[in-house]
Write a protein that holds these residues in place. Structure first.
Motif: not given
Lengths: 94, 214
Positions: B199-200, A48, A55, B71, B75, A44-45, A25, A60, B203-204, A18, B197, B206-208, A22
């Motif tokens: 959440d995942l 991500a 995660i 975001t 998280l 940025a990608i 982020l 998961m 995660v993408f 976590l 998932f 947000y920047p896009m 953060m």
């Protein structure tokens, strides 16, 4: 039959993930103030992608899965890669 | 090393086999979801390659603050789901239920912020196809396409999150009604995978959507 503690992350690891999410982020958020450049969206990608990897790997529990689950994880990403590659092979070569 | 035990459905040899089957089934579903959302990501990538300046300009009309807060909210909710999943597996049902209830509340908070953002878009007449104020943008055609993708992608994500909130809340309620009885960890792990998932995907997104501003 039983299930051992070895197939679950420790509380310290969950908290650490976590915290890392953060920090990532915060790094992504701070990109907005950097000078504009073609590298910015890729960075940025990339951030991500790092968040997603954490995660998937820990939250998961992909780290603890057997190979059959990995088949579907990699399969989904593989088919997505085909979708993007073939589409852009068309658009970028017109 | 401690061991856990649970009820096993008759179709399975033991709980390990049942849990592996649950994981496999859920990952099979999620791999189809990767392609479902992937088609939207692809549309975004193709259209942005033709309207890069318009996308940057339109992104500047989204609230970076709300996007970043949302975001963080998702998280933290993912952490709570992972923590609760472990608690359920260790038969600490009260901690698990509290943790998952917290995640469901955060899910509702995310949706509330998202609908507030939608409200702002309605207020500023930035609804593509219905009420789009082209004069607010230097590149109106590309900006309208960006907003079309924004509403499609975040709307689809919000629908998935609504399902997740109902699923998680329903399970917490169900666990509460079962009181001290054992809880199938397969139910817990599949619900947790779904939440992560969702959440995942964000995660993408947000920047896009939020981080390409000028």
């Amino acid at each position: 039959m039983s299930q051992s503690h070895e197939d679950m992350p420790s509380n310290a690891l969950l908290l650490g993930i976590l915290a890392a999410l953060m920090v990532l982020l915060g790094a992504a958020f701070s990109l907005v103030w950097l000078p504009h450049g073609p590298w910015k969206p890729f960075l940025a990608i990339l951030i991500a992608g790092a968040k997603a990897a954490l995660i998937v790997w820990i939250f998961m529990r992909a780290r603890y899965h057997d190979h059959t689950s990995w088949l579907f994880i990699i399969g989904g990403i593989f088919w997505l890669a085909i979708l993007f590659t073939l589409t852009f092979a068309d658009y970028l070569t017109r | 090393m401690g061991h856990l035990s649970q009820e096993v459905h008759e179709a399975y040899r033991d709980e390990v086999q049942e849990k592996r089957t649950g994981y496999l089934g859920m990952w099979a579903f999620l791999s189809s979801e990767i392609l479902f959302f992937g088609s939207f990501f692809l549309a975004y990538a193709v259209i942005r390659s033709f309207h890069a300046d318009a996308f940057r300009e339109a992104s500047g009309h989204l609230s970076l603050l709300w996007g970043t807060i949302n975001t963080a909210v998702l998280l933290v909710s993912s952490y709570l789901i992972a923590f609760g999943e472990k608690a359920f597996e260790l038969r600490r049902n009260k901690a698990g239920m509290l943790s998952w209830a917290g995640a469901a509340v955060l899910g509702v908070a995310f949706l509330a912020i998202k609908f507030y953002e939608y409200g702002e878009k309605f207020h500023h007449h930035h609804i593509p196809g219905l009420d789009f104020k082209a004069e607010d943008f230097q590149h109106p055609q590309g900006a309208e396409l960006f907003h079309f993708l924004y509403f499609s992608m975040t709307g689809l994500h919000a629908l998935h999150l609504i399902v997740g909130v109902c699923w998680i809340s329903g399970m917490v309620l169900w666990f509460k009604l079962r009181k001290g009885r054992t809880i199938q960890t397969t139910y817990v792990t599949t619900a947790a995978l779904y939440w992560h998932f969702v959440d995942l995907v964000w995660v993408f997104l947000y920047p896009m959507l939020y981080l390409i501003r000028p």
